[in-house]
Design a protein around this motif. Sequence first.
Motif, PDB file in Angstrom:
ATOM      1  N   ILE A 107      -1.073  31.669 -66.138  1.00  0.00           N
ATOM      2  CA  ILE A 107      -0.005  31.116 -65.683  1.00  0.00           C
ATOM      3  C   ILE A 107       0.869  31.981 -65.110  1.00  0.00           C
ATOM      4  CG2 ILE A 107       1.726  29.168 -65.828  1.00  0.00           C
ATOM      5  CD1 ILE A 107      -1.381  28.337 -65.609  1.00  0.00           C
ATOM      6  N   HIS A 108       1.543  32.735 -65.879  1.00  0.00           N
ATOM      7  CA  HIS A 108       2.567  33.729 -65.112  1.00  0.00           C
ATOM      8  C   HIS A 108       2.001  35.211 -65.581  1.00  0.00           C
ATOM      9  CE1 HIS A 108       4.476  34.890 -69.291  1.00  0.00           C
ATOM     10  NE2 HIS A 108       3.986  33.548 -69.638  1.00  0.00           N
ATOM     11  N   VAL A 109       1.788  36.033 -64.754  1.00  0.00           N
ATOM     12  CA  VAL A 109       1.209  37.315 -64.782  1.00  0.00           C
ATOM     13  C   VAL A 109       2.083  38.281 -65.553  1.00  0.00           C
ATOM     14  CG1 VAL A 109       0.321  39.299 -63.519  1.00  0.00           C
ATOM     15  CG2 VAL A 109      -0.329  36.987 -62.612  1.00  0.00           C
ATOM     16  N   THR A 110       3.318  38.136 -65.178  1.00  0.00           N
ATOM     17  CA  THR A 110       4.397  38.807 -65.736  1.00  0.00           C
ATOM     18  C   THR A 110       5.820  38.093 -65.965  1.00  0.00           C
ATOM     19  OG1 THR A 110       5.391  41.190 -66.030  1.00  0.00           O
ATOM     20  CG2 THR A 110       5.049  40.096 -63.835  1.00  0.00           C
ATOM     21  N   ALA A 111       6.174  37.207 -65.138  1.00  0.00           N
ATOM     22  CA  ALA A 111       7.504  36.644 -65.082  1.00  0.00           C
ATOM     23  C   ALA A 111       7.675  35.310 -65.549  1.00  0.00           C
ATOM     24  CB  ALA A 111       7.854  36.699 -63.637  1.00  0.00           C
ATOM     25  N   GLY A 112       7.652  35.153 -66.912  1.00  0.00           N
ATOM     26  CA  GLY A 112       7.516  33.911 -67.675  1.00  0.00           C
ATOM     27  C   GLY A 112       9.235  33.832 -68.070  1.00  0.00           C
ATOM     28  N   PHE A 113      10.075  34.784 -67.905  1.00  0.00           N
ATOM     29  CA  PHE A 113      11.545  34.579 -68.519  1.00  0.00           C
ATOM     30  C   PHE A 113      12.369  33.800 -67.520  1.00  0.00           C
ATOM     31  CE2 PHE A 113      15.560  36.037 -69.569  1.00  0.00           C
ATOM     32  CZ  PHE A 113      15.749  35.831 -70.980  1.00  0.00           C
ATOM     33  N   ILE A 114      13.228  32.765 -67.933  1.00  0.00           N
ATOM     34  CA  ILE A 114      14.058  32.184 -67.277  1.00  0.00           C
ATOM     35  C   ILE A 114      15.203  32.413 -67.624  1.00  0.00           C
ATOM     36  CG2 ILE A 114      14.699  29.961 -66.262  1.00  0.00           C
ATOM     37  CD1 ILE A 114      11.749  29.214 -66.893  1.00  0.00           C
ATOM     38  N   ASP A 115      16.288  32.992 -67.153  1.00  0.00           N
ATOM     39  CA  ASP A 115      17.704  33.407 -67.600  1.00  0.00           C
ATOM     40  C   ASP A 115      18.613  32.037 -67.573  1.00  0.00           C
ATOM     41  OD1 ASP A 115      18.609  36.181 -67.857  1.00  0.00           O
ATOM     42  OD2 ASP A 115      17.615  36.364 -65.820  1.00  0.00           O
ATOM     43  N   ALA A 116      19.650  32.096 -68.355  1.00  0.00           N
ATOM     44  CA  ALA A 116      20.677  31.025 -68.609  1.00  0.00           C
ATOM     45  C   ALA A 116      21.300  30.760 -67.380  1.00  0.00           C
ATOM     46  CB  ALA A 116      21.677  31.468 -69.394  1.00  0.00           C
ATOM     47  N   GLY A 117      21.343  29.492 -66.828  1.00  0.00           N
ATOM     48  CA  GLY A 117      22.163  29.348 -65.506  1.00  0.00           C
ATOM     49  C   GLY A 117      21.110  29.120 -64.487  1.00  0.00           C
ATOM     50  N   PHE A 118      19.907  29.264 -64.696  1.00  0.00           N
ATOM     51  CA  PHE A 118      18.684  29.294 -63.603  1.00  0.00           C
ATOM     52  C   PHE A 118      18.616  27.740 -63.172  1.00  0.00           C
ATOM     53  CE2 PHE A 118      14.448  27.818 -62.333  1.00  0.00           C
ATOM     54  CZ  PHE A 118      14.296  28.655 -61.340  1.00  0.00           C
ATOM     55  N   LYS A 119      18.464  27.573 -61.932  1.00  0.00           N
ATOM     56  CA  LYS A 119      18.265  26.035 -61.263  1.00  0.00           C
ATOM     57  C   LYS A 119      17.064  26.370 -60.153  1.00  0.00           C
ATOM     58  CE  LYS A 119      23.081  24.659 -61.899  1.00  0.00           C
ATOM     59  NZ  LYS A 119      24.322  24.224 -61.307  1.00  0.00           N
ATOM     60  N   GLY A 120      16.030  25.367 -60.322  1.00  0.00           N
ATOM     61  CA  GLY A 120      15.089  25.384 -59.368  1.00  0.00           C
ATOM     62  C   GLY A 120      13.770  25.055 -59.780  1.00  0.00           C
ATOM     63  N   ASN A 121      12.834  24.987 -58.925  1.00  0.00           N
ATOM     64  CA  ASN A 121      11.441  24.871 -59.324  1.00  0.00           C
ATOM     65  C   ASN A 121      10.970  26.091 -59.916  1.00  0.00           C
ATOM     66  OD1 ASN A 121      11.573  22.927 -56.553  1.00  0.00           O
ATOM     67  ND2 ASN A 121      10.536  21.997 -58.235  1.00  0.00           N
ATOM     68  N   ILE A 122      10.160  26.138 -60.815  1.00  0.00           N
ATOM     69  CA  ILE A 122       9.400  27.387 -61.400  1.00  0.00           C
ATOM     70  C   ILE A 122       8.138  27.945 -60.596  1.00  0.00           C
ATOM     71  CG2 ILE A 122       8.756  28.478 -63.356  1.00  0.00           C
ATOM     72  CD1 ILE A 122      10.355  26.723 -65.030  1.00  0.00           C
ATOM     73  N   THR A 123       8.406  29.185 -59.934  1.00  0.00           N
ATOM     74  CA  THR A 123       7.054  29.806 -59.327  1.00  0.00           C
ATOM     75  C   THR A 123       6.336  30.007 -60.351  1.00  0.00           C
ATOM     76  OG1 THR A 123       8.384  29.845 -57.146  1.00  0.00           O
ATOM     77  CG2 THR A 123       6.251  31.295 -57.422  1.00  0.00           C
ATOM     78  N   LEU A 124       5.021  29.955 -60.402  1.00  0.00           N
ATOM     79  CA  LEU A 124       4.131  30.264 -61.362  1.00  0.00           C
ATOM     80  C   LEU A 124       2.928  31.322 -60.680  1.00  0.00           C
ATOM     81  CD1 LEU A 124       2.947  26.902 -62.525  1.00  0.00           C
ATOM     82  CD2 LEU A 124       4.472  28.377 -63.608  1.00  0.00           C
ATOM     83  N   GLU A 125       2.633  32.353 -61.481  1.00  0.00           N
ATOM     84  CA  GLU A 125       1.847  33.542 -60.693  1.00  0.00           C
ATOM     85  C   GLU A 125       0.249  33.075 -61.354  1.00  0.00           C
ATOM     86  OE1 GLU A 125       3.894  35.908 -62.966  1.00  0.00           O
ATOM     87  OE2 GLU A 125       5.654  35.944 -61.565  1.00  0.00           O
ATOM     88  N   ILE A 126      -0.412  32.631 -60.826  1.00  0.00           N
ATOM     89  CA  ILE A 126      -1.675  32.155 -61.317  1.00  0.00           C
ATOM     90  C   ILE A 126      -2.803  33.147 -60.842  1.00  0.00           C
ATOM     91  CG2 ILE A 126      -3.289  30.026 -61.429  1.00  0.00           C
ATOM     92  CD1 ILE A 126      -0.913  28.246 -60.759  1.00  0.00           C
ATOM     93  N   LYS A 127      -3.534  33.422 -61.799  1.00  0.00           N
ATOM     94  CA  LYS A 127      -4.608  34.596 -61.785  1.00  0.00           C
ATOM     95  C   LYS A 127      -5.742  33.656 -62.449  1.00  0.00           C
ATOM     96  CE  LYS A 127      -6.681  38.720 -61.205  1.00  0.00           C
ATOM     97  NZ  LYS A 127      -6.945  39.042 -59.828  1.00  0.00           N
TER      98      LYS A 127
END
Length: 187
Positions: A107-127
């Motif tokens: 589901i996430h090739v490498t970027a699964g971390f979400i910082d404090a203060g993030f707002k938005g839809n989460i983009t998934l890197e699906i392989k």
Amino acid sequence: MILTDKEILNRLKKQEITIKPLPTQEQIQPTSIDLRLSNDYLSPIRTEQAIDLKNEEQKYQQLTASALILPAGEFVLASTKEWIEVPKNLTARVEGRSSIGRLGIAIHVTAGFIDAGFKGNITLEIKNLSNNSLILHEGMRICQIVFEELTGEPTRVYGEAGNKYQGQKGTTPSLIYYDEDNVPNGA
């Protein structure tokens, strides 16, 4: 400290965490919330030449589909249906669901971390790591979000540090070419 379902629901009720639309009972797990797949995809366009990450942006084909066939070994960007807002005293991680991972979907090739203060839809890197084509369906529970409490508040939250993905809506491609330190050699 990882938040439990009770604590996540309490913070949703107090509007300290935002998940829109609110999760259904089926999405609530003991220490996470399952997130659902949207119908918005970006498929990288193949090229014979290498893409220079300092000078060129990856080109994508935009797809909208209620069901998408992901061939074996292929990669696609997708988005969660849910809009997420992480408060400044928490961080979050997106993880694959076990049922999805056992089929060979990362589901996430490498970027699964979400910082404090993030707002938005989460983009998934699906392989698709399997040997078979698999069909992804809009609305399926594709991943889970885990919230963790911070020991203090950061000096700057996401969005205050020149972050490129704050407020992203739908599937968002890599914006690495906007990095200030990402300039061509000799420039």
